[in-house]
Design an enzyme around this catalytic site. Sequence first.
Site, PDB file in Angstrom:
ATOM      1  N   GLY A   7      34.172  43.914  47.195  1.00  0.00           N
ATOM      2  CA  GLY A   7      35.125  43.273  48.088  1.00  0.00           C
ATOM      3  C   GLY A   7      36.539  43.464  47.580  1.00  0.00           C
ATOM      4  O   GLY A   7      36.758  43.820  46.413  1.00  0.00           O
ATOM      5  N   THR A  32      34.381  39.258  32.301  1.00  0.00           N
ATOM      6  CA  THR A  32      35.013  40.449  31.724  1.00  0.00           C
ATOM      7  C   THR A  32      36.523  40.331  31.645  1.00  0.00           C
ATOM      8  O   THR A  32      37.157  41.126  30.965  1.00  0.00           O
ATOM      9  CB  THR A  32      34.653  41.702  32.542  1.00  0.00           C
ATOM     10  OG1 THR A  32      35.154  41.539  33.869  1.00  0.00           O
ATOM     11  CG2 THR A  32      33.148  41.929  32.565  1.00  0.00           C
ATOM     12  N   HIS A  49      38.139  30.283  38.165  1.00  0.00           N
ATOM     13  CA  HIS A  49      36.750  30.758  38.093  1.00  0.00           C
ATOM     14  C   HIS A  49      35.931  29.856  37.169  1.00  0.00           C
ATOM     15  O   HIS A  49      34.793  29.511  37.490  1.00  0.00           O
ATOM     16  CB  HIS A  49      36.705  32.203  37.598  1.00  0.00           C
ATOM     17  CG  HIS A  49      36.966  33.212  38.664  1.00  0.00           C
ATOM     18  ND1 HIS A  49      35.962  33.965  39.230  1.00  0.00           N
ATOM     19  CD2 HIS A  49      38.112  33.605  39.262  1.00  0.00           C
ATOM     20  CE1 HIS A  49      36.482  34.780  40.140  1.00  0.00           C
ATOM     21  NE2 HIS A  49      37.787  34.574  40.170  1.00  0.00           N
TER      22      HIS A  49
END
Length: 175
Positions: A7, A32, A49
Amino acid sequence: MITLVLGGARSGKSAWAEALFPPGAEVLYVATARPWPGDEDFAARIRAHQERRPSHWVTEDSAELHDALLTHPEGNILVDDLGTWLTHQLDQAQAWERPRGFIAPAVDKLLAALHRTSARVVLVTPEVGLGVIPETPAGRLFRDELGWLNARVAELADEVVLVVAGIPLTLKSES
């Protein structure tokens, strides 16, 4: 089972990928992204996040990706994301001005680890090939390398989903 979730920026791909795991599931979240000194905007993205993830998920943010996959050969693994992983590979190899394909050994190690794991793996990755051609050689290198990486992971994956404006579009399904 391997699922690749593609996306664009802010497409909802990470949240959609996280929702693939049932409530209460144990998940190894392989982060990451690393904070860049002085970049508060990126640090805020990382915090968002972190805050969105269930508190019982385990976060791995220092091991090499292929090692994390091989160290946890079973269970659930969410990798977010391959674009920042690739950036770190290019940085570590000092490959931003080297020929395309210079980091192929790192990509091969990742694919070998994916092939060997029996874990449920969900990998999030940006789709960068739909926009304008980057102005800089480094931007074009990143776009090309990520496009090749995405294609190789998609070939190996059981399922490939493109998330656009929060809406998942199944591109491949072998279930």
